[in-house]
Design a protein around this motif. Structure first.
Motif, PDB file in Angstrom:
ATOM      1  N   GLN A 182      38.536  27.795   0.897  1.00  0.00           N
ATOM      2  CA  GLN A 182      37.794  28.087   1.993  1.00  0.00           C
ATOM      3  C   GLN A 182      38.572  29.045   2.910  1.00  0.00           C
ATOM      4  O   GLN A 182      38.087  30.108   3.229  1.00  0.00           O
TER       5      GLN A 182
ATOM      6  N   SER B 211      29.097  28.931  -0.775  1.00  0.00           N
ATOM      7  CA  SER B 211      29.284  27.688  -0.119  1.00  0.00           C
ATOM      8  C   SER B 211      30.578  27.407   0.499  1.00  0.00           C
ATOM      9  O   SER B 211      30.581  26.912   1.439  1.00  0.00           O
ATOM     10  N   GLN B 212      31.681  28.107   0.035  1.00  0.00           N
ATOM     11  CA  GLN B 212      32.955  27.807   0.547  1.00  0.00           C
ATOM     12  C   GLN B 212      32.874  28.476   1.960  1.00  0.00           C
ATOM     13  O   GLN B 212      33.539  28.094   2.893  1.00  0.00           O
TER      14      GLN B 212
ATOM     15  N   SER C 238      30.314  29.282   3.738  1.00  0.00           N
ATOM     16  CA  SER C 238      29.565  28.458   4.713  1.00  0.00           C
ATOM     17  C   SER C 238      30.145  27.246   5.550  1.00  0.00           C
ATOM     18  O   SER C 238      30.102  27.155   6.695  1.00  0.00           O
ATOM     19  N   ARG C 239      30.820  26.710   4.745  1.00  0.00           N
ATOM     20  CA  ARG C 239      31.579  25.388   4.921  1.00  0.00           C
ATOM     21  C   ARG C 239      32.551  25.773   5.772  1.00  0.00           C
ATOM     22  O   ARG C 239      32.925  25.089   7.039  1.00  0.00           O
TER      23      ARG C 239
ATOM     24  N   LEU D 139      32.927  28.419   7.618  1.00  0.00           N
ATOM     25  CA  LEU D 139      32.357  28.879   9.022  1.00  0.00           C
ATOM     26  C   LEU D 139      32.108  27.575   9.894  1.00  0.00           C
ATOM     27  O   LEU D 139      32.135  27.685  11.150  1.00  0.00           O
ATOM     28  N   GLY D 140      31.619  26.791   9.365  1.00  0.00           N
ATOM     29  CA  GLY D 140      30.937  25.536   9.974  1.00  0.00           C
ATOM     30  C   GLY D 140      32.161  24.686  10.593  1.00  0.00           C
ATOM     31  O   GLY D 140      31.974  24.559  11.969  1.00  0.00           O
ATOM     32  N   LYS D 141      33.113  24.634   9.976  1.00  0.00           N
ATOM     33  CA  LYS D 141      34.431  24.223  10.495  1.00  0.00           C
ATOM     34  C   LYS D 141      35.052  24.977  11.602  1.00  0.00           C
ATOM     35  O   LYS D 141      35.329  24.382  12.554  1.00  0.00           O
TER      36      LYS D 141
ATOM     37  N   ARG E  44      33.197  26.906  13.636  1.00  0.00           N
ATOM     38  CA  ARG E  44      32.591  26.814  14.718  1.00  0.00           C
ATOM     39  C   ARG E  44      32.668  25.626  15.457  1.00  0.00           C
ATOM     40  O   ARG E  44      32.608  25.569  16.591  1.00  0.00           O
ATOM     41  N   ASP E  45      32.946  24.416  14.670  1.00  0.00           N
ATOM     42  CA  ASP E  45      33.231  23.245  15.444  1.00  0.00           C
ATOM     43  C   ASP E  45      34.534  23.074  16.012  1.00  0.00           C
ATOM     44  O   ASP E  45      34.570  22.479  16.948  1.00  0.00           O
TER      45      ASP E  45
END
Length: 171
Positions: A112, A142-143, A145-146, A148-150, A152-153
């Motif tokens: 990622q 997909s990597q 997206s995952r 960037l989600g992490k 953002r959190d």
């Protein structure tokens, strides 16, 4: 080990032409000389197998092209500067939010993190990233997206009080 007189004759006759070819490939005389030297070393090792061939120059030119491509791949993003900077450059220490972002980036799984670095720092597209990492374009997406989600959190969004982003494009 004794040098085959035909090899010495080939180098004497075609050495300058190979150097000109190397210059066209590399764009400077120093790298051209290195290409010729490396190619002739490889040709010298293969000479017993090539004796019956009519055109050893094609072997040398192909070898030079492959050596040049290999060197280009190793340093394709490297920019050489002839002049040293007049003063030292120190990046400012990151602020609290930036520090959290760097820590969050460092905490991502390798794949990622590699996808994000290749996309946003190197500015490669999905197909190029897939080729570099040896994965499919769907896996790249997909990597990313995952990851960037992490991120953002880990780092809460702040209101847009600053000007527009100055480095790279966000996809």
């Amino acid at each position: 080990m004794e040098v085959d007189p035909r090899f010495a004759e080939f180098v004497a006759q075609r050495g300058d032409a190979l150097l000109r070819y190397g210059y066209v490939l590399a764009g400077n005389p120093h790298d051209a000389a290195d290409l010729v030297q490396e190619a002739l070393l490889k040709l010298r090792g293969a000479w017993p197998r090539l004796r019956s061939k009519e055109n050893p120059e094609s072997y040398a030119r192909t070898t030079m092209a492959r050596l040049h491509i290999a060197a280009w791949r190793r340093r394709r993003r490297e920019l050489l500067a002839w002049d040293l900077p007049e003063s030292e450059h120190h990046d400012p220490l990151p602020s609290g939010d930036e520090r959290r972002m760097w820590q969050a980036l460092a905490g991502l799984p390798r794949k990622q993190r590699a996808v994000l670095v290749l996309r946003y720092y190197e500015q490669l597209d999905d197909a190029e990233i897939a080729a570099v990492l040896g994965i499919s374009r769907g896996t790249v997406r997909s990597q990313a997206s995952r990851a960037l989600g992490k991120l953002r959190d880990a780092v809460p969004a702040e209101p847009m009080t600053r000007g527009p982003m100055t480095r790279g494009n966000v996809r």
